[in-house]
Scaffold this active site. Sequence first.
Site, PDB file in Angstrom:
ATOM      1  N   LYS A 123      -9.606   0.450  -1.533  1.00 17.72           N
ATOM      2  CA  LYS A 123      -9.897   0.142  -0.268  1.00 17.72           C
ATOM      3  C   LYS A 123     -11.203   0.316   0.324  1.00 17.72           C
ATOM      4  O   LYS A 123     -11.626   1.626   0.289  1.00 17.72           O
ATOM      5  CB  LYS A 123      -8.583   0.792   0.680  1.00 17.72           C
ATOM      6  CG  LYS A 123      -8.470   0.309   1.911  1.00 17.72           C
ATOM      7  CD  LYS A 123      -7.371   0.860   2.751  1.00 17.72           C
ATOM      8  CE  LYS A 123      -7.131   0.419   4.052  1.00 17.72           C
ATOM      9  NZ  LYS A 123      -6.021   1.635   4.764  1.00 17.72           N
TER      10      LYS A 123
ATOM     11  N   GLU B 185       0.702  -1.329   0.067  1.00 17.54           N
ATOM     12  CA  GLU B 185      -0.064  -0.041  -0.141  1.00 17.54           C
ATOM     13  C   GLU B 185       1.024   1.133  -0.112  1.00 17.54           C
ATOM     14  O   GLU B 185       1.952   1.324   0.585  1.00 17.54           O
ATOM     15  CB  GLU B 185      -0.756   0.032   1.289  1.00 17.54           C
ATOM     16  CG  GLU B 185      -1.742   1.181   1.559  1.00 17.54           C
ATOM     17  CD  GLU B 185      -2.401   1.015   2.919  1.00 17.54           C
ATOM     18  OE1 GLU B 185      -3.502   1.620   2.945  1.00 17.54           O
ATOM     19  OE2 GLU B 185      -1.854   0.454   3.972  1.00 17.54           O
TER      20      GLU B 185
ATOM     21  N   CYS C 244      -4.628  -3.457   3.706  1.00 15.46           N
ATOM     22  CA  CYS C 244      -4.138  -3.148   5.022  1.00 15.46           C
ATOM     23  C   CYS C 244      -5.235  -3.285   6.045  1.00 15.46           C
ATOM     24  O   CYS C 244      -5.440  -4.547   6.449  1.00 15.46           O
ATOM     25  CB  CYS C 244      -3.702  -1.678   5.169  1.00 15.46           C
ATOM     26  SG  CYS C 244      -2.607  -1.347   6.445  1.00 15.46           S
TER      27      CYS C 244
END
Length: 267
Positions: free
Chosen positions: A106, A40, A142
Amino acid sequence: MRIALGQLVTGPEPEKNLSLIEDGTTRAAEAGADLVVFPEASMACFGTPLAEVAQPLDGPWANAVRDIAAAAGIVVVAGMFTPATDGRVTNTLLATGPGVEASYEKIHLYDAFGYAESNTVAAGSRIVTIDVKGVRLGLATCYDVRFPELFRAHADAGAVATLLAASWGAGPGKLDQWELLVRARALDATVWVIAVDQADPAGEGAVVQGTAPTGIGHSRVVGPDGSVRHRLDAQPGILVADVDVDEVAAVREKTSVLANRRLGVQR
């Protein structure tokens, strides 16, 4: 399938970070990898004014990654930032290379541990998988790792692995949480979890200030039985691992957590 994990430390300048991706991709291709995954925020580290560096998926930074993937002849997955419609950005994974062109925004934003990602980042809503040489892989970023339903959705879509790109926030207990979570998600969905974090910038002499999540390293390759098969430490490095995609079916036959779900049960 041979997968490379590119654990690196990115800075605030997207152009300079491209050289890290090019070097890692070249090394991965030389090692015979079909795919290389970078963390990321590979485009620019957190703590950078993201709206100033964000570019569209057809912009020069993404096109440069496409050129790198094409030259190496392998698929590249890397985190970048794209403009959102409300002045914020989207935290995007670009997946590009032979036979692959996709992006994942995300879904779960890091509004935790004193940091509010949603102040500058707009959430995505779409589950994304890619097919590399006939093998289906899910994409996650993440903080997504704290939400098992996404990884199960990848499995339901036919994925045998999730590619998890991260820039994990440092702090007390965070390394233990990272390893626990990546192993748990592998068990939840009986998939391989390829977890690639930013290396620890403090180890490279960088001064880390504030609560921006800038990485702790410790990238992991976790099998569908939850065991850690390969690992890196906190420093930058390239890890190349062979992933037995047939193992997923064998584990699911023994541990039928997906088949045993009772989806109609509600509170």
